[in-house]
Structure formats: C-alpha cells, structure tokens
Design an enzyme around this catalytic site. Sequence first.
Site, PDB file in Angstrom:
ATOM      1  N   GLY A  70      40.510  49.137  54.734  1.00 11.73           N
ATOM      2  CA  GLY A  70      42.081  48.516  54.907  1.00 11.73           C
ATOM      3  C   GLY A  70      42.022  47.016  54.809  1.00 11.73           C
TER       4      GLY A  70
ATOM      5  N   LEU B 243      44.562  45.875  53.174  1.00 12.93           N
ATOM      6  CA  LEU B 243      44.394  45.871  51.802  1.00 12.93           C
ATOM      7  C   LEU B 243      45.110  44.542  51.204  1.00 12.93           C
ATOM      8  CD1 LEU B 243      45.428  49.634  51.204  1.00 12.93           C
ATOM      9  CD2 LEU B 243      43.304  48.556  51.428  1.00 12.93           C
ATOM     10  N   HIS B 244      44.466  44.368  49.977  1.00 15.70           N
ATOM     11  CA  HIS B 244      44.991  43.340  49.117  1.00 15.70           C
ATOM     12  C   HIS B 244      44.953  43.554  47.444  1.00 15.70           C
ATOM     13  CE1 HIS B 244      40.617  42.830  48.364  1.00 15.70           C
ATOM     14  NE2 HIS B 244      40.246  42.504  49.502  1.00 15.70           N
TER      15      HIS B 244
ATOM     16  N   HIS C  94      42.136  45.572  46.110  1.00 14.90           N
ATOM     17  CA  HIS C  94      42.329  47.072  46.692  1.00 14.90           C
ATOM     18  C   HIS C  94      43.296  47.720  45.630  1.00 14.90           C
ATOM     19  CE1 HIS C  94      40.882  45.561  50.708  1.00 14.90           C
ATOM     20  NE2 HIS C  94      39.828  46.335  50.255  1.00 14.90           N
TER      21      HIS C  94
ATOM     22  N   GLY D  54      34.823  48.847  43.536  1.00 15.02           N
ATOM     23  CA  GLY D  54      35.164  47.458  43.043  1.00 15.02           C
ATOM     24  C   GLY D  54      33.672  46.692  42.610  1.00 15.02           C
TER      25      GLY D  54
ATOM     26  N   LYS E 249      33.249  43.769  42.822  1.00 13.64           N
ATOM     27  CA  LYS E 249      33.095  42.938  43.914  1.00 13.64           C
ATOM     28  C   LYS E 249      31.766  43.181  44.592  1.00 13.64           C
ATOM     29  CE  LYS E 249      34.385  40.064  47.485  1.00 13.64           C
ATOM     30  NZ  LYS E 249      34.064  40.853  48.736  1.00 13.64           N
TER      31      LYS E 249
ATOM     32  N   SER F 217      38.899  40.952  52.382  1.00 20.01           N
ATOM     33  CA  SER F 217      39.508  41.126  53.491  1.00 20.01           C
ATOM     34  C   SER F 217      38.749  39.966  54.559  1.00 20.01           C
ATOM     35  CB  SER F 217      39.522  42.338  54.139  1.00 20.01           C
ATOM     36  OG  SER F 217      39.773  43.193  53.415  1.00 20.01           O
TER      37      SER F 217
HETATM   38  P1  AMP Z   1      36.577  46.956  51.386  1.00 22.49           P
HETATM   39  O1  AMP Z   1      38.027  47.312  52.112  1.00 22.49           O
HETATM   40  O2  AMP Z   1      36.222  45.654  51.531  1.00 22.49           O
HETATM   41  O3  AMP Z   1      35.398  48.052  51.948  1.00 22.49           O
HETATM   42  O4  AMP Z   1      36.642  47.362  49.975  1.00 22.49           O
HETATM   43  C1  AMP Z   1      37.147  48.669  49.592  1.00 22.49           C
HETATM   44  C2  AMP Z   1      36.902  48.709  48.099  1.00 22.49           C
HETATM   45  O5  AMP Z   1      37.833  47.700  47.374  1.00 22.49           O
HETATM   46  C3  AMP Z   1      35.377  48.378  47.754  1.00 22.49           C
HETATM   47  O6  AMP Z   1      35.094  49.028  46.395  1.00 22.49           O
HETATM   48  C4  AMP Z   1      35.383  47.148  47.008  1.00 22.49           C
HETATM   49  O7  AMP Z   1      34.216  46.630  46.060  1.00 22.49           O
HETATM   50  C5  AMP Z   1      36.896  46.892  46.366  1.00 22.49           C
HETATM   51  N1  AMP Z   1      37.182  45.417  46.581  1.00 22.49           N
HETATM   52  C6  AMP Z   1      37.157  44.617  47.290  1.00 22.49           C
HETATM   53  N2  AMP Z   1      37.703  43.348  47.209  1.00 22.49           N
HETATM   54  C7  AMP Z   1      37.858  43.660  45.861  1.00 22.49           C
HETATM   55  C8  AMP Z   1      37.955  42.505  44.773  1.00 22.49           C
HETATM   56  N3  AMP Z   1      38.510  41.299  45.129  1.00 22.49           N
HETATM   57  N4  AMP Z   1      38.358  42.988  43.470  1.00 22.49           N
HETATM   58  C9  AMP Z   1      37.997  44.307  42.980  1.00 22.49           C
HETATM   59  N5  AMP Z   1      37.427  45.118  44.200  1.00 22.49           N
HETATM   60  C10 AMP Z   1      37.422  44.769  45.319  1.00 22.49           C
END
Ligand code: AMP
Length: 293
Positions: free
Chosen positions: A31, A33-34, A37, A147, A149, A186
């Site tokens: 969550g 989200l940016h 995501h 991602g 990332k 996030s």
């Molecule tokens: P999170 O909500 O941080 O657990 O991330 C959820 C998914 O979004 C994961 O697969 C992350 O690798 C991906 N993600 C988070 N930030 C980025 C970003 N800046 N660029 C690409 N994917 C991202």
Amino acid sequence: MKIFRTRAELREFVASEKKAGRSIGLVPTMGFLHAGHFALIDMACTLADTVIVSVFVNPTQFGPNEDLDKYPRSFEADCRNSEAHGAVAVFAPTPETMYDRDFSVWVSEEKLSKVLCGKTRPIHFRGVCTVVAKLFHLAQPDVACFGQKDAQQALIIQKMVRDLDFPVRIVVVPIVREHDGLALSSRNKYLSAGERAAAPVIHRVLTAIAEALRQHGMAASSTLLEAGKLELEKAGGVIDYLEMRDADTLDMADSSARKILLAAAVKFGTTRLIDNEIVVPASQTESSQTNKR
Ligand code: AMP
C-alpha cells in the site's frame, strides 16, 4: 472497484474470473501506492485480463525493531489509483484474516536470503516468501509483477516459483525514480527535508560505479566501492551495505562475473533506503584494449 477483505471472497472472485476464461494478474504491495507501484499495475494490465492489487502490510516480514507500526497507509487513494491504472480488484485483508492464530508453516528460501538485506533482516524474506506463496494460492495468478527496486526480493520470488513449481510467470518491472534519481519508495515519506535532499546520492554513487565498471571492467572494483562508501558517508548516509554481487546467484562478484547486481542499503536518519543497478562490466580483454587506445 471491488474490495475484498477475506480470503474466501478473493477465492470466489478468482474462481468466477477463471470460469469466464479470464487470465489473472497480481500485483502484491504493502500500500501507500506511488508511481513505482503504478508501473507494476500498468504492466500487469498489458499481460492479464483481470488485475488484482493486494494491499497488505505483512507483519511477518518486519523484525521486532522495524517500522511495522508506523508504516504509512492511504487505503482510499490506493483503491482509486489502482482502479485508475486498470486494476479491477483490491485484496486488503487484516493480519488476523491472513494468518490463522495457530499459523505455523513457513516458506523459507535458504541461500539468496542470507546476504544483502537478509544479513540485517534475518526473518524478512521468510515473511515475504510465505505471504507471496499464500497470495499466489489465493489469487492463482497467471502473471505476477514485482519491482526491480527490490532486486533481491524479485530473485528470491523467482527462485521460490521455480523450486516449488508455482504455475505463475514472474515479471520484473524497472525502477521508477524521482526527477533527481531517488528511487520511489513508500519509506521516502519518513525523510526530513535535509535527508530527502541528501538521499539521491545513493543513485549518483551507484550510477558512477556502474559506468566505471562498464568502461573498465572489474579490475578497480574494490577502489570504486571504497570511494562510493566515502561519498555516501560524506552526504550523511550510514551504510548497511554497498556490494557487487553476481546478479543471478548473489555470490560475491569477482573478475569473472558477467552480470553484476550493484546494490546499496543506506540509512538517512532512521530511514533505511535501498537501490540497485544491474551492470554488465567490460570484460578484461575489452577494458585493456580500451585502455590502450
Ligand atoms: P512495497 O509496497 O514497497 O512492498 O512494494 C510492492 C512492489 O512494488 C514490490 O514489487 C516493489 O519492488 C515494487 N516497487 C516499489 N517501489 C518501486 C519503484 N520505485 N520502482 C519499481 N517498483 C517498485
């Protein structure tokens, strides 16, 4: 936008979508989200008929002194944005709905999880693998997007899928960045103005090392890492790691490595940020020829 709170609701929806012949795409998130995501959701929408976003701050991947309690949340905006990017459903269980009280079975990857983030976050990837395995069973996706990332996470999930025969295609989406190079996260929300201004140094250091490796190969790799660490520290960062690893095995990269994961975890204040670059270094012969020219 459909919002499912229980495992049973999600299962029922997935069964009806499958019955109607629609393929399923899953985007697992915590969550807040940016645009990072959103890139995953956009990608999933190009690859599957029905895209489900999971929004779940998974307690089992947080260590005792980590930021579980203060992890940022924006559920209504997450639903609106997921819909705007083409998702048809959000799965948002509570920890109690996701994990039965006597939960006792874990999915644990035992090699790739030991290095990089796994060193300082020893239970992290066990929590990630377990929750992603559960999400795969519940959503039965044909494709799931992760991602770059979180490069180590993406590798571990690919390994889990291969080793445990999950029938799902994993697609890894490039890192989305702010205009100054800082990888969207996030956790960037925790940064003070000063820390936010300093944090793009991570990307600058990684791209400078990556460029040197592409030009000159691995010969000066330890000098490059030392210089990079100094620059990160000069900007106020506290380094957890700055390492070159084989991009497939996560073994320490040596001069024979063909594709390198150059990865960093750096704290600014109390906020721990990660970033990485994939590099194909010049081979020793190429770089000595370049040097002669
Ligand atoms: P999170 O909500 O941080 O657990 O991330 C959820 C998914 O979004 C994961 O697969 C992350 O690798 C991906 N993600 C988070 N930030 C980025 C970003 N800046 N660029 C690409 N994917 C991202």
